[in-house]
Design an enzyme around this catalytic site. Sequence first.
Site, mmCIF file in Angstrom:
data_model
loop_
_atom_site.group_PDB
_atom_site.id
_atom_site.type_symbol
_atom_site.label_atom_id
_atom_site.label_comp_id
_atom_site.label_asym_id
_atom_site.label_seq_id
_atom_site.Cartn_x
_atom_site.Cartn_y
_atom_site.Cartn_z
ATOM 1 N N PRO A 1 -12.965 -4.107 -2.610
ATOM 2 C CA PRO A 1 -11.801 -4.226 -3.355
ATOM 3 C C PRO A 1 -10.252 -3.731 -3.099
ATOM 4 O O PRO A 1 -10.277 -2.786 -2.169
ATOM 5 C CB PRO A 1 -12.206 -3.462 -4.625
ATOM 6 N N ASP A 2 -9.323 -4.460 -3.391
ATOM 7 C CA ASP A 2 -7.983 -4.137 -2.982
ATOM 8 C C ASP A 2 -7.700 -2.889 -3.895
ATOM 9 O O ASP A 2 -8.312 -2.388 -4.848
ATOM 10 C CB ASP A 2 -6.986 -5.289 -2.809
ATOM 11 N N PHE A 3 -6.206 -2.552 -3.952
ATOM 12 C CA PHE A 3 -5.713 -1.459 -4.778
ATOM 13 C C PHE A 3 -5.469 -2.259 -6.207
ATOM 14 O O PHE A 3 -5.681 -1.652 -7.327
ATOM 15 C CB PHE A 3 -4.534 -0.891 -4.431
ATOM 16 N N ARG A 4 -4.519 -2.913 -6.119
ATOM 17 C CA ARG A 4 -3.479 -3.514 -7.244
ATOM 18 C C ARG A 4 -4.132 -4.889 -7.948
ATOM 19 O O ARG A 4 -3.373 -5.216 -8.646
ATOM 20 C CB ARG A 4 -2.188 -3.505 -6.776
ATOM 21 N N ASN B 1 -5.243 -1.320 6.371
ATOM 22 C CA ASN B 1 -6.716 -1.309 5.949
ATOM 23 C C ASN B 1 -7.222 0.053 6.949
ATOM 24 O O ASN B 1 -7.040 0.419 8.041
ATOM 25 C CB ASN B 1 -7.245 -2.554 6.037
ATOM 26 N N ASP C 1 -10.828 0.091 6.827
ATOM 27 C CA ASP C 1 -11.977 -0.418 7.015
ATOM 28 C C ASP C 1 -12.618 -0.799 8.514
ATOM 29 O O ASP C 1 -13.815 -1.194 8.379
ATOM 30 C CB ASP C 1 -12.461 -1.713 6.189
ATOM 31 N N HIS D 1 -2.323 3.163 8.771
ATOM 32 C CA HIS D 1 -2.751 4.306 7.733
ATOM 33 C C HIS D 1 -4.203 5.028 8.189
ATOM 34 O O HIS D 1 -5.133 5.505 7.395
ATOM 35 C CB HIS D 1 -3.214 3.760 6.224
HETATM 36 P P1 CNA Z 1 -2.934 -3.916 -2.495
HETATM 37 O O1 CNA Z 1 -1.553 -3.315 -3.281
HETATM 38 O O2 CNA Z 1 -4.102 -3.712 -3.459
HETATM 39 O O3 CNA Z 1 -2.359 -5.477 -2.571
HETATM 40 C C1 CNA Z 1 -3.384 -6.583 -2.019
HETATM 41 C C2 CNA Z 1 -2.554 -7.803 -2.137
HETATM 42 O O4 CNA Z 1 -3.374 -8.893 -1.512
HETATM 43 C C3 CNA Z 1 -2.142 -8.231 -3.402
HETATM 44 O O5 CNA Z 1 -0.702 -8.944 -3.441
HETATM 45 C C4 CNA Z 1 -3.180 -9.359 -3.781
HETATM 46 O O6 CNA Z 1 -2.728 -10.437 -4.890
HETATM 47 C C5 CNA Z 1 -3.557 -9.862 -2.369
HETATM 48 N N1 CNA Z 1 -4.799 -10.376 -2.270
HETATM 49 C C6 CNA Z 1 -6.140 -9.661 -2.702
HETATM 50 N N2 CNA Z 1 -7.008 -10.697 -2.709
HETATM 51 C C7 CNA Z 1 -6.764 -11.958 -1.918
HETATM 52 C C8 CNA Z 1 -7.260 -13.161 -1.390
HETATM 53 N N3 CNA Z 1 -8.474 -13.300 -1.317
HETATM 54 N N4 CNA Z 1 -6.361 -14.013 -0.799
HETATM 55 C C9 CNA Z 1 -4.928 -13.770 -0.850
HETATM 56 N N5 CNA Z 1 -4.371 -12.776 -1.457
HETATM 57 C C10 CNA Z 1 -5.159 -11.706 -1.818
HETATM 58 O O7 CNA Z 1 -3.089 -3.707 -1.179
HETATM 59 P P2 CNA Z 1 -1.971 -3.373 -0.069
HETATM 60 O O8 CNA Z 1 -2.753 -3.253 1.323
HETATM 61 O O9 CNA Z 1 -0.802 -3.593 0.177
HETATM 62 O O10 CNA Z 1 -2.080 -1.553 -0.516
HETATM 63 C C11 CNA Z 1 -1.752 -0.855 0.774
HETATM 64 C C12 CNA Z 1 -2.815 0.291 0.641
HETATM 65 C C13 CNA Z 1 -4.315 -0.216 0.382
HETATM 66 C C14 CNA Z 1 -3.172 0.788 1.912
HETATM 67 O O11 CNA Z 1 -2.944 2.155 2.163
HETATM 68 C C15 CNA Z 1 -4.783 0.751 2.242
HETATM 69 O O12 CNA Z 1 -5.219 1.882 2.958
HETATM 70 C C16 CNA Z 1 -5.063 0.630 1.019
HETATM 71 N N6 CNA Z 1 -6.639 -0.106 0.895
HETATM 72 C C17 CNA Z 1 -7.250 -0.521 2.085
HETATM 73 C C18 CNA Z 1 -8.641 -1.040 1.724
HETATM 74 C C19 CNA Z 1 -9.388 -1.587 3.184
HETATM 75 O O13 CNA Z 1 -9.331 -0.834 4.070
HETATM 76 N N7 CNA Z 1 -9.941 -2.813 2.938
HETATM 77 C C20 CNA Z 1 -9.227 -1.387 0.376
HETATM 78 C C21 CNA Z 1 -8.283 -0.821 -0.634
HETATM 79 C C22 CNA Z 1 -7.085 -0.292 -0.412
#
Ligand code: CNA
Length: 289
Positions: free
Chosen positions: A37-40, A111, A113, A130
């Site tokens: 999952p993402d954050f927001r 990320n 991951d 990060h």
């Molecule tokens: P965020 O704030 O959650 O933003 C994610 C963005 O991606 C949003 O604008 C979503 O609308 C968009 N999005 C999500 N899925 C899709 C998709 N399938 N297609 C198109 N757009 C999509 O995450 P950020 O990365 O901006 O925030 C920064 C943080 C998140 C960092 O410090 C990371 O460490 C942290 N993070 C990392 C992971 C990981 O390593 N996979 C997971 C969750 C959070």
Amino acid sequence: MKIGNTVESLASYFKEFPKSKVIFLVGAGISTSCGIPDFRSPETGLYHNLSKLKLPFAEAVFDIDFYEENPEPFYTLAKELYPGNFKPSKFHYMMKLFQDKKRLERIYTQNIDTLERLAGIRSELIVEAHGSFADNHCISCGEEYPQEVFKSRLEECSKIDGKFDYAACVKCQSFIKPKIVFFGEDLPKRFFDTWAQDLETMQQSSKNGSEVVVIVAGTSLAVYPFASLPTEVPNTVVRGLMNKNTVGDFSKHPRKSDFLLTGDLDELATELMEHLGWSKEFNDLIVTE
Ligand code: CNA
């Protein structure tokens, strides 16, 4: 130079400028299709689902002061996110193909991951802004630890006499933590050094015909200093956003030369590969890796 807001026009640009290279600035959205999952994102994002961790505020899980008070929520989250459980997405493999075609200048990823590495992208082309779970240290005395120390404690995640049994430093008994950048911690030096170097490359690129395009993808551009990178891209360099929604500088200070590709990242990647005529190699990568 104006690219236009379609995948087809981006592909045409890459064909017209065969020496052009891409700098990707990416975030959690490139890994959501892998099951992380993402954050927001509303409903599915981690911040929406943190209630089970009983945090005073959602970001506390990545807050260094809170970690010293109560490391358990981070362990719960780290268990979910820990590398090894997930495979790269189509978007990751698209970036790998840019590397194979010698069209990848750099990937700056927020990320943790490590899926860029798993997709086969060379470490010198990746900047983990990060940090990652790979390197670990004591947050007080700085003693370095192998990944195994934190990982094995994570797997146990037990309590002794009702007290959470965290990975403790053998020297000072403080907390061992993966070098994932928490709020209140500095980004790795390599992030700043490499960005300064890449800014220089961008400034030179339009002069010597080796065009650089900056593609921002899968991020809400909410975390600084990473979120300021698109703003720092020189005006002579074209930048574009691939995301579900328009974010950050692309909505606050859009440039005439920006391109916006709105939609699902894996679908956009697949479409771009088709228009570039790279589908066969792309599909081979996804199947064999
Ligand atoms: P965020 O704030 O959650 O933003 C994610 C963005 O991606 C949003 O604008 C979503 O609308 C968009 N999005 C999500 N899925 C899709 C998709 N399938 N297609 C198109 N757009 C999509 O995450 P950020 O990365 O901006 O925030 C920064 C943080 C998140 C960092 O410090 C990371 O460490 C942290 N993070 C990392 C992971 C990981 O390593 N996979 C997971 C969750 C959070």
